[in-house]
Design an enzyme around this catalytic site. Structure first.
Site, mmCIF file in Angstrom:
data_model
loop_
_atom_site.group_PDB
_atom_site.id
_atom_site.type_symbol
_atom_site.label_atom_id
_atom_site.label_comp_id
_atom_site.label_asym_id
_atom_site.label_seq_id
_atom_site.Cartn_x
_atom_site.Cartn_y
_atom_site.Cartn_z
ATOM 1 N N ASP A 1 -3.391 -18.089 2.311
ATOM 2 C CA ASP A 1 -4.488 -18.787 1.632
ATOM 3 C C ASP A 1 -5.114 -19.832 2.560
ATOM 4 O O ASP A 1 -6.339 -19.963 2.644
ATOM 5 C CB ASP A 1 -4.020 -19.418 0.300
ATOM 6 C CG ASP A 1 -2.627 -20.016 0.378
ATOM 7 O OD1 ASP A 1 -1.911 -19.760 1.368
ATOM 8 O OD2 ASP A 1 -2.235 -20.758 -0.539
ATOM 9 N N ASP B 1 -5.962 -6.584 5.718
ATOM 10 C CA ASP B 1 -7.118 -5.876 5.168
ATOM 11 C C ASP B 1 -8.162 -6.894 4.695
ATOM 12 O O ASP B 1 -9.349 -6.816 5.025
ATOM 13 C CB ASP B 1 -6.621 -5.026 3.977
ATOM 14 C CG ASP B 1 -7.636 -3.982 3.553
ATOM 15 O OD1 ASP B 1 -8.691 -3.853 4.207
ATOM 16 O OD2 ASP B 1 -7.378 -3.286 2.557
ATOM 17 N N TYR C 1 0.827 -1.211 0.000
ATOM 18 C CA TYR C 1 0.000 0.000 0.000
ATOM 19 C C TYR C 1 0.857 1.256 0.000
ATOM 20 O O TYR C 1 0.406 2.318 -0.418
ATOM 21 C CB TYR C 1 -0.925 0.033 1.234
ATOM 22 C CG TYR C 1 -2.052 -0.984 1.192
ATOM 23 C CD1 TYR C 1 -1.974 -2.105 0.388
ATOM 24 C CD2 TYR C 1 -3.186 -0.816 1.963
ATOM 25 C CE1 TYR C 1 -2.985 -3.044 0.359
ATOM 26 C CE2 TYR C 1 -4.213 -1.749 1.942
ATOM 27 C CZ TYR C 1 -4.096 -2.863 1.135
ATOM 28 O OH TYR C 1 -5.097 -3.794 1.107
ATOM 29 N N ASP D 1 -11.931 -8.287 6.811
ATOM 30 C CA ASP D 1 -13.282 -8.188 6.231
ATOM 31 C C ASP D 1 -13.943 -9.560 6.237
ATOM 32 O O ASP D 1 -15.130 -9.698 6.517
ATOM 33 C CB ASP D 1 -13.235 -7.641 4.793
ATOM 34 C CG ASP D 1 -13.487 -6.136 4.766
ATOM 35 O OD1 ASP D 1 -13.117 -5.462 5.752
ATOM 36 O OD2 ASP D 1 -14.049 -5.627 3.767
ATOM 37 N N LYS E 1 3.067 -15.344 3.355
ATOM 38 C CA LYS E 1 3.055 -16.142 2.120
ATOM 39 C C LYS E 1 4.519 -16.474 1.841
ATOM 40 O O LYS E 1 5.083 -16.122 0.802
ATOM 41 C CB LYS E 1 2.392 -15.320 0.992
ATOM 42 C CG LYS E 1 2.152 -16.074 -0.289
ATOM 43 C CD LYS E 1 1.015 -17.074 -0.217
ATOM 44 C CE LYS E 1 0.905 -17.841 -1.526
ATOM 45 N NZ LYS E 1 0.077 -19.049 -1.426
#
Ligand code: NAD
Length: 356
Positions: A219, A243, A141, A247, A186
Site C-alpha cells: 500500500d 500486476d 492466481y 499498471d 504485505k
C-alpha cells in the site's frame, strides 16, 4: 549469430505492432550480420477461430523450438462472452506456464520529450528509470480456488524455492543497475509475505551483500510510486501486487504503448510482449503505437540472445524517433497531427540504419 524466433501476433493491434517489430529485427540482422529465422503461429482469439484452442499444440511446439518468443496481444470483444469455455487469455497463461516463465520484467523509463503524456507533474518524472520484477507463476492466481454457495476462496501459496529464484533474478539485475532492490510485500498481514520477507533477507545477505535491500508494504509502495518515482531502481514483488503496481507505473511513461516486457525462466528462452492489450477500439486503423513492441525486441536481444549492443541500438533508435517528434495518437499533444503505426516504425528503422 543464428537464432530462431517464434512470432505470435495474436489479435487486435497485435499483428500491426508486431509487423513493425519484425521490420526492426530485419534491420538488426542485416546490420550486424545475424540470421534470425522467424516462425509465425497462432495464439488467442485468432487461434480459437482457427483451431478451437487458445494455444494450439503446434504453437507450443514452435515456441519450444525457438530461442525466444515475440508476442503481440490477445483478446477482443468477439471472444468476450463470460460463459465461453475457451478464452483468448488462457493462451497467454498456458504458454507462460508451459515454458516455465516465472519472472516478468517490466522496465519503466520516462523519455524527457514525453513528459506531457503522463498525468503526473513533469518535475516528478525527471530521472524515472525503474524495473519491476513480478513473480509470474505463483500466488493467488494459481492457488486452489473454491466456490461453495455464498462463499468463495482463492488460496495464495508461495514456497521458499519460488521466492528464492525470483529474488535472485531481481538481485542479479539490480547488480547491473544502481544496486538498489525494493522488495514489496504485505508482511504486516499475510503469512506468504512474511515468508517472502524472510527468504529475501537471507538470499540478499548471503548472495548479494553489494545490493542495498529495502522492504516496502504494497500500500505504501502504491503511494510512493506516484510521490517519488525517480527513487526506485529495481522492485521485486509477488504476482498480484506486481500486476497492479506495473499498471500504475505504466502511467509514469505516459502511455501503455511505451512499455515493453520480458518473461523469463531458468534458461535463456523468454517471451517478449508489450504490456498493453489488443486495443480493439483502435485495431485496424493503423494508429497503434508500436514502440512498446519494438522495445520488447530490445529486451529479446538482450536477455535471450545476449546481444547487448544491438539491444541498446534499438532503444536508442526509438529515442531518436521520439526526439524527432514522431508521436502516435496516444503520445501526441492535442492539436498536432499524430504519426501512424508505420510512420513510427519507419522512423525507428531509419534511425537504426543510420546508426543511432
Ligand atoms: P488495452 O491495453 O488493449 O487498451 C487500453 C487502452 O489503451 C485503449 O484505449 C487502447 O486503445 C489503448 N492502447 C493500448 N495499447 C495501445 C497502443 N499500442 N497504442 C495506442 N493506444 C493503445 O486494454 P483493454 O482495452 O482493457 O483490453 C482489450 C483486450 O485486450 C481485452 O480483450 C483484454 O482481455 C486484452 N488484454 C490482453 C493483454 C495481453 O495480451 N497481454 C493484456 C491486457 C489486456
Amino acid at each position: 549469430m543464428r537464432a530462431a524466433i517464434a512470432v505470435l501476433p495474436g489479435d487486435g493491434i497485435g499483428p500491426e505492432v508486431v509487423g513493425e517489430a519484425k521490420r526492426v529485427l530485419a534491420v538488426v540482422s542485416e546490420k550486424w550480420g545475424h540470421t534470425f529465422t522467424l516462425r509465425e503461429a497462432l495464439i488467442g482469439g485468432a487461434a480459437i477461430d482457427a483451431t478451437g484452442s487458445a494455444l494450439p499444440p503446434e504453437t507450443l511446439e514452435v515456441a519450444r523450438a525457438a530461442d525466444a518468443v515475440l508476442l503481440g496481444a490477445v483478446g477482443g470483444p468477439k471472444w468476450d462472452d463470460p460463459r465461453a469455455k475457451v478464452r483468448p487469455e488462457q493462451g497467454l497463461l498456458a504458454i507462460r506456464k508451459a515454458l516455465g516463465l516465472y519472472a516478468n520484467l517490466r522496465p519503466v523509463a520516462v523519455n524527457p520529450k514525453l513528459l506531457h503524456a503522463s498525468p503526473l507533474r513533469p518535475e516528478l518524472l525527471v530521472g524515472v528509470d525503474m524495473l519491476v520484477v513480478r513473480e509470474l507463476t505463483g500466488g493467488s492466481y494459481f492457488g486452489d480456488k473454491l466456490r461453495d454457495g455464498d462463499r468463495a476462496v482463492d488460496t495464495c501459496v508461495y514456497t521458499v524455492p519460488e521466492v528464492e529464484r525470483i529474488v535472485r533474478t531481481a538481485a542479479r539485475i539490480a547488480r547491473g543497475r544502481r544496486k538498489k532492490l525494493t522488495s514489496v510485500d504485505k508482511a504486516n498481514v499475510l503469512e506468504t509475505s512474511r515468508l517472502w520477507r524472510e527468504v529475501t533477507v537471507r538470499v540478499m545477505k548471503d548472495e548479494f551483500p553489494d545490493v542495498v535491500l529495502s522492504h516496502m508494504l504494497v500500500d505504501a509502495c502504491a503511494m510512493h510510486l506516484i510521490r517519488r518515482p525517480a527513487d526506485f531502481d529495481v522492485i521485486v514483488t509477488e504476482n498480484m501486487f506486481g500486476d497492479i503496481l506495473t499498471d500504475e507505473a505504466s502511467m509514469l511513461a505516459g502511455s501503455m504503448g511505451m512499455l515493453p516486457s520480458a518473461s523469463l525462466g531458468e534458461g535463456k528462452r523468454g517471451l517478449y510482449e508489450p504490456i498493453h492489450g489488443s486495443a480493439p477500439d483502435i485495431a485496424g486503423k493503423g494508429i497503434a503505437n508500436p514502440y512498446a513492441t519494438i522495445l520488447s525486441i530490445a529486451l529479446l536481444l538482450r536477455h535471450s540472445l545476449g546481444l547487448e549492443a544491438e539491444a541498446r541500438a534499438v532503444e536508442a533508435a526509438v529515442a531518436v524517433a521520439i526526439d524527432r517528434g514522431i508521436w502516435t495518437a496516444d503520445l501526441a499533444i492535442s492539436g498536432s497531427a499524430p504519426a501512424s503505426t508505420t510512420t513510427a516504425g519507419d522512423a525507428v528503422v531509419d534511425a537504426l540504419r543510420r546508426g543511432a
